[in-house]
Structures are given as structure tokens and as C-alpha cells.
Design an enzyme around this catalytic site. Structure first.
Site, PDB file in Angstrom:
ATOM      1  N   TYR A  18     -26.261  11.209   9.179  1.00  0.00           N
ATOM      2  CA  TYR A  18     -25.249  10.336   8.556  1.00  0.00           C
ATOM      3  C   TYR A  18     -25.118   9.020   9.320  1.00  0.00           C
ATOM      4  O   TYR A  18     -24.578   8.050   8.797  1.00  0.00           O
ATOM      5  CB  TYR A  18     -23.890  11.058   8.489  1.00  0.00           C
ATOM      6  CG  TYR A  18     -23.001  10.845   9.691  1.00  0.00           C
ATOM      7  CD1 TYR A  18     -23.182  11.577  10.863  1.00  0.00           C
ATOM      8  CD2 TYR A  18     -21.994   9.888   9.663  1.00  0.00           C
ATOM      9  CE1 TYR A  18     -22.385  11.356  11.965  1.00  0.00           C
ATOM     10  CE2 TYR A  18     -21.186   9.665  10.762  1.00  0.00           C
ATOM     11  CZ  TYR A  18     -21.382  10.403  11.910  1.00  0.00           C
ATOM     12  OH  TYR A  18     -20.598  10.170  13.011  1.00  0.00           O
ATOM     13  N   ARG A  19     -25.658   8.952  10.535  1.00  0.00           N
ATOM     14  CA  ARG A  19     -25.449   7.795  11.405  1.00  0.00           C
ATOM     15  C   ARG A  19     -26.391   7.981  12.576  1.00  0.00           C
ATOM     16  O   ARG A  19     -26.649   9.115  12.988  1.00  0.00           O
ATOM     17  CB  ARG A  19     -23.995   7.825  11.886  1.00  0.00           C
ATOM     18  CG  ARG A  19     -23.538   6.716  12.785  1.00  0.00           C
ATOM     19  CD  ARG A  19     -22.099   7.004  13.189  1.00  0.00           C
ATOM     20  NE  ARG A  19     -21.495   5.933  13.947  1.00  0.00           N
ATOM     21  CZ  ARG A  19     -20.269   5.992  14.476  1.00  0.00           C
ATOM     22  NH1 ARG A  19     -19.535   7.070  14.308  1.00  0.00           N
ATOM     23  NH2 ARG A  19     -19.777   4.978  15.141  1.00  0.00           N
ATOM     24  N   TYR A  77     -24.485   5.053  19.988  1.00  0.00           N
ATOM     25  CA  TYR A  77     -25.258   4.554  18.847  1.00  0.00           C
ATOM     26  C   TYR A  77     -25.843   3.170  19.128  1.00  0.00           C
ATOM     27  O   TYR A  77     -26.378   2.546  18.217  1.00  0.00           O
ATOM     28  CB  TYR A  77     -24.388   4.510  17.593  1.00  0.00           C
ATOM     29  CG  TYR A  77     -23.851   5.868  17.200  1.00  0.00           C
ATOM     30  CD1 TYR A  77     -24.656   6.787  16.531  1.00  0.00           C
ATOM     31  CD2 TYR A  77     -22.552   6.239  17.520  1.00  0.00           C
ATOM     32  CE1 TYR A  77     -24.176   8.041  16.195  1.00  0.00           C
ATOM     33  CE2 TYR A  77     -22.063   7.494  17.179  1.00  0.00           C
ATOM     34  CZ  TYR A  77     -22.879   8.385  16.516  1.00  0.00           C
ATOM     35  OH  TYR A  77     -22.414   9.631  16.181  1.00  0.00           O
TER      36      TYR A  77
END
Lengths: 527, 122
Positions: free
Chosen positions: A472-473, A91
Site C-alpha cells: 500500500y506504500r 519511507y
């Protein structure tokens, strides 16, 4: 590496700010040479790491030092990107959204402030890792279980604040947050929920306080710097009963979701169930070159060869029941009856009872029985292609309906095939929703492959949004694209987020660009 | 119910007052009860990947063969090489910042591994 300064900050002003930072934290904790900057880059970046290059890092040891750094940052207009341990792998790691931002590394604030065995909570600082907390619980024989994500190298707080999760009864990690201490951009210290009482006796016990609840406003957020977190831990159960099964065909996912959803919603099953494709075990235990050397996605015959050799099904999942043995056995019977409607295949069942190897065993030993242990073994996935491996996760939230989930699977697989990327998906049946984590694996030395993976990601975001599914992310490089998919009423929610941001942080100091929330002074920097 | 004093105090006081209930976490925060030896630091900082069964051990086995998979069994490690790998990463191994692994701790780990390496060569 090239030094990228924050927008509108001259080299001289930047140097003055760094000197002032050093006056607060000491010279050794201002990390501003080339090597230091490189250590904060995203080593798994899907492309040029320097697209998110920091200009420096600064590492405070206390709340007071954070307050002092914020004063300086406001004076010199230096944006800060708070990280807890910087292990947000897949991420963006420790890197900031906006190049030139200074990383505020909170890794030195690593105290476990409290663990309450009776009421099942801990209070931790940002730098406390899963390994640290696990070691503390083990060494002190505290019968509380942690919920641990696949990559356990990171911070307990950082993972919760980014909505990490795992397949355990306490697996929605942001749901375990109970009261935060936050330093706002103006240096003010705020405590949320009942922690807002000066003499609170219930801070880590009641999530909501009085008036608006703010805990979740600091999750995936840039409204403040979280310095302490009340966090719930699971009391050790009397026993566990694990039920595992593999299914042979991709289409089995549909009926599987339809069976699991009511069991999960009624809490016969009290954990999110991860349903992993054959690639889950293949990517951890082998490399692609052992199976196939084509540049297209793995063909069907290779998929079947992987399944045959590894013993994996197309889908593989485990249900774990927690509690008194009698209750677990009763729930097992209900689950088995539900599955008999669709398959004759029996579950592989294992049982664990409290006391079986729970204490004194090595940290990662299976002898610890049912207690989860941290591991980073899943990071093996980045070695699938060899070279300098990298990975991205594309993770839309789906309705828990078998037909819709199967359609999403088929669309996603078609896109992976179109871009010549090996499909690797896991579906987490979570009751009222399904989290669909799709791993996109690449060799960063292979420019063509990395480029195809980026294009695949772009296509997946658009496809999902067309069907009403949002992530969601997401990775730093896609935060704006994903934020745009939450576009009801001309992005009204993001306008509200940015209104709040501008009030709380008028100079845009804290994490500009996080989750697509840009302060007014950097809004033009939005990609 | 009585909660620790930590919860009843303002933040400025709390940071100084937590010692009764707080535990310095092992690894980055030194504690009086944990010796700062190279071996202990290696276990804490590197061991999650580089002990038996770890992901780093798997990766090294693929690249360099089973005999060279465990760092503690290696005979060819040098100070400079270890310093570069830790700070700049290697293949898919992430880099370590100086916050996560301060220079002093890194030097202790290097001395431990290179010492092992020399012992193995004898």
C-alpha cells in the site's frame, strides 16, 4: 557531501535558478550548502543516503511563492520534490526519489485555516503537524478527536497524502480528505470536489463534487502540489470501551482474523484492529543485545523469553468501541460471544466517559482519557540493534481470510529467518482487507546486516506479488519495484499515470519518480 | 450554514483574508501570544522526544546512564556540540532542517540548555 545536480542542468544554470528562487522566497529560504543538503537526506536509509540526495531545498511561505517558484523551475528545468514536514520515516524521510531534485519544503506554510466543531472538520496547510493540531484542539477545548499514526512527528496533510493510517474509526487518513487546493506544474490553482465552486459553501463537507473525483488522484501522486486540505475529524464520543487480549501462538492469527472480519464489516467494530507480535513491545522497551547476540534471526527460545519477561503474547491487540455506553456494552457482548467460540480467555476491559480528565490535563497525560495524543515513542524501534538505527516497512495488502493471512505470515517469517532478520509484524484487520506491516530493523553501521535487509525486501516484494498481494506504500528505493507489481496488461495503469503526468507537467517538474511515475524527460533515469 | 469567508474567496485573497479564522500554529510560526523563549522552544521542538518518558530520553539513558538522560539535567552540553547534533543528527536522532528549526530558534534553545548546564555545574 557531493553536490548532485538535476539531470541535464549545468552548474551555472543551477546557480542562476537558485538565485532566482532566492528572489522569490528570500536568500535564507534557499538551503543549498552541504549541511543544509544533508538535513534532507534519509537518515534511516537502507544503504547509501546519497542515492536520493537533493541538490538543495527551497521553502516558500505562500501559494503565490509556489507559483513563482514553478515558473522558474519550468524555465530552468529544475525538478522539485514537495514535502510537508519531511517526516516520512521508514519511507525516505524528506529525500527525493531522483538524486539532484530540489526539495520544495512546505513546512513554513503551517496555518490551521479553520476548525469546524459542529461539522467535524479542519482545513490545514502542509506544514501543520499532528502536535500542532492536537495542541490547537486541546488549548481551545474543541471536542474533536484526531486519528494519529504511530509516528506523530509528521504533517497531518503529508500523512494523509501518503495513505497513513491508525487504528481508530477515522483511521484511513486518505479517506478523511475532503477537498484539496492544488497548484499544478503550470502554476494554475485548482480546487477539487465542491471546492471548485467559486463560492463553495460545502467544500469540506462533500467529497465528490460533480464529474470525476480528483482528491485521491493527488494521493501518493506527483500530479500537483497540494497547498490546502479539507480533513474530517471525529466528534468526541460520549464514551469508549476498550477490550484488550494477548494470544500465545503464531497460529492464533488465522482464527483471530476470521472472527474480526465479519465484526469489522458489519461495523460492530468500527476501527481497524492492529494485531502486533511480541516484537512490538520488545523493540520499544529494550534492545536486542539484552536478549540475544547471534547474527541469525531470534530463535524460538529467545522469542519465548521475551514473551515471558515482557508479558506480551505472540499476538497482542485491542478493540475500542466508541459511542453511547449502552451501544458500546451491547457491542461488547456481541464481540465476547464471537470470541467464546475460540477462547475462554476474557478480555481486559477499560472504560472512559466524556469529561474524565479530558481538559486541562497535560498533553500526553493518561488523564486525557480516551482522547488520542501524539507520540513518537514508537520511533524507539530504530534503536533495536544500536548504532545508527534504521527501519523499512514492507506492507502488503491481504484478503481478510484467516487461512491466507496465516500462509502469508509463514512465508514472511521463513524469509526473515532465511536472511537472518528478526521478524516484526503487525496485521491490521480492516474489514475487506488486512494491511500487514512488517518492520525490518537494521544498524546502518553494519553493512552486512543492511545488505541482508535489502535482499529480504526484494524477496518479500516478489513473494507477495506472486500471490497477488501488492504494497500500500513503500520506501523511495522500492517505488519502481512495487509499481512494477501492478503490472496488469503490461503496466497499463502506470502508462495511464505517466500519460496524465506528461500532460499536466510536460517538463517533469513535480516529484519525478514518486510512486514509480516518471515524466517523459526523466523516464530514462528510472532505475 | 455559514462557512468562513476563506471558502468564498479566491486563493490570492484567501491567503490575506484568513486571519480571522486562521491560527498560526505554535512552534515554527511565531505568534504574538507565544513568547519565543529558549525554554518554550525546547518544549515545542525537542520536548516530544527529550522530556520525561520521551524516546530521546530513553535512548540517552541507555547510552549515557539515567543521570544524563534528560537534556535539561545535563552539565556538559556546549554550544558547538548541540549545533552539530541538531543539524547532523546523532545515532538514530534525525537531523533538523533550518525550515523546521531556524538558526535563531536553535540559538535560543542552545542558550537555554547550555545555561542550564552551567547552572547545574555550580
Amino acid at each position: 557531501m557531493q553536490l548532485i545536480l538535476p539531470p541535464d542542468v549545468t552548474a551555472a544554470r543551477f546557480d542562476q535558478a537558485m538565485a532566482a528562487f532566492a528572489g522569490v522566497v528570500g536568500r535564507q529560504w534557499v538551503l543549498a550548502d552541504d549541511e543544509d543538503r544533508e538535513t534532507y537526506l534519509d537518515i534511516y536509509a537502507p544503504g547509501n543516503e546519497e542515492a536520493h540526495a537533493p541538490s538543495a531545498a527551497v521553502a516558500p511561505a505562500s501559494v503565490e511563492e509556489i507559483q513563482a517558484l514553478l515558473r522558474i523551475a519550468n524555465e530552468f528545468r529544475i525538478p522539485l520534490w514537495p514535502i510537508s514536514r519531511g517526516k516520512n520515516m521508514g519511507y525516505g524521510g524528506a529525500a527525493p526519489a531522483m538524486p539532484g531534485t530540489v526539495v520544495l519544503d512546505l513546512g513554513r506554510m503551517n496555518r490551521i485555516l479553520d476548525v469546524n466543531e459542529k461539522f467535524g472538520y479542519c482545513v490545514v496547510e502542509p506544514g501543520v503537524g499532528f502536535y500542532d493540531l492536537h495542541r490547537h484542539l486541546s488549548e481551545n477545548q474543541i471536542p474533536l478527536w484526531m486519528s494519529i499514526p504511530g509516528n506523530a512527528w509528521g504533517s497531518v496533510m503529508g500523512n494523509a497524502l501518503d495513505r497513513g493510517f491508525s487504528a481508530s474509526p477515522y483511521g484511513e487518513h486518505s479517506n478523511n480528505i475532503c477537498g484539496l487546493e492544488v497548484v499544478l506544474a503550470n502554476g494554475e490553482i485548482v480546487r477539487t470536489a465542491t471546492g471548485a465552486m467559486a463560492n463553495s459553501a460545502t467544500w469540506p463537507l462533500f467529497k465528490f463534487g460533480f464529474g470525476p473525483s480528483w482528491d485521491q488522484a493527488f494521493v501518493q501522486s506527483n500530479f500537483g502540489i497540494v497547498t490546502k486540505m479539507g480533513y474530517w475529524l471525529m466528534p468526541e464520543p460520549a464514551s469508549t470501551l476498550s477490550m484488550n487480549m494477548s494470544l500465545p501462538n503464531p497460529e492464533d492469527l488465522g482464527w483471530l482474523i476470521d472472527i474480526l472480519t465479519p465484526l469489522r464489516m458489519s461495523r460492530v467494530i468500527d476501527q481497524n484492529i492492529g494485531i502486533a507480535s511480541y516484537m512490538g513491545s520488545a523493540t520499544v522497551s529494550s534492545q536486542r543485545s539484552e536478549w540475544y547476540d547471534g547474527r541469525d534471526a531470534l530463535p524460538e527460545q529467545v522469542v519465548r523469553a521475551i514473551m515471558d519477561k515482557t508479558g506480551a503474547g505472540w499476538w497482542n491487540f485491542g478493540i475500542r468501541l466508541y459511542g453511547d455506553p449502552e451501544a458500546n456494552e451491547a457491542h461488547r457482548k456481541i464481540i465476547e460471544a464471537a470470541f467464546r467460540e475460540r477462547t475462554e480467555q476474557p478480555f481486559r476491559i477499560t472504560r472512559w466517559t466524556r469529561g474524565e480528565g479530558a481538559s486541562g490535563a497535560a498533553e500526553n497525560s493518561p488523564a486525557r482519557g480516551g482522547a488520542p495524543s501524539p507520540s513518537v515513542l514508537p520511533l524507539q524501534i530504530v534503536n533495536w540493534h544500536g548504532g545508527r538505527g534504521g527501519h523499512l516497512g514492507f506492507s502488503p495488502i491481504l484478503p481478510p481470510d484467516g487461512k491466507l493471512v496465516l500462509e502469508q505470515l509463514q512465508r514472511t517469517r521463513a524469509r526473515f529467518t532465511e536472511f537472518g532478520v528478526d521478524y516484526s509484524g503487525t496485521f491490521y484487520a480492516s474489514g475487506r482487507h488486512v494491511i500487514n506491516v512488517n518492520l525490518i530493523l537494521y544498524d546502518r553501521d553494519d553493512e552486512d546486516m543492511t545488505d541482508r535487509c535489502r535482499k529480504l525486501f526484494d524477496a518479500l516484494v516478489k513473494d507477495a506479488a506472486q500471490h497477488g498481494y501488492g504494497e500500500y506504500r513503500t520506501h523511495l528505493s522500492y517505488m519502481d519495484a512495487v509499481a512494477d507489481t501492478f503490472g496488469f496488461n503490461d503496466r497499463a495503469l502506470w502508462r495511464m499515470n505517466e500519460t496524465v503526468k506528461d500532460v499536466l507537467d510536460p517538463n517533469g517538474i513535480i516529484a519525478p519518480g514518486k510512486s514509480g511515475i516518471w515524466p517523459k524527460n526523466y523516464r530514462s533515469a528510472r532505475p | 450554514m455559514k462557512l468562513p469567508a476563506f471558502f468564498a474567496l479566491g486563493a490570492l485573497v484567501a491567503t490575506a483574508a484568513v486571519t480571522a479564522s486562521a491560527q498560526d500554529t505554535a512552534g515554527r510560526g511565531a505568534t504574538s501570544t507565544q513568547p519565543r523563549s529558549g525554554a518554550a522552544l525546547f518544549q515545542q521542538q525537542c520536548g516530544i522526544c527529550h522530556l520525561e518518558g520521551g524516546t530521546g530520553t530513553f535512548m540517552l539513558a541507555r547510552r549515557l546512564g539515567q543521570d544524563n538522560a534528560l537534556l535539561t539535567n545535563r552539565t556538559n552540553l556546549t554550544d558547538a556540540y548541540l549545533r552539530v547534533v541538531v543539524r547532523q543528527g546523532q545515532q538514530s536522532m534525525p537531523r533538523f532542517t533550518r525550515v523546521e528549526l531556524p538558526d535563531d530558534d536553535l540559538e535560543l534553545i542552545i542558550a537555554y540548555l547550555v545555561g542550564n548546564s552551567r547552572e547545574s555545574r555550580r
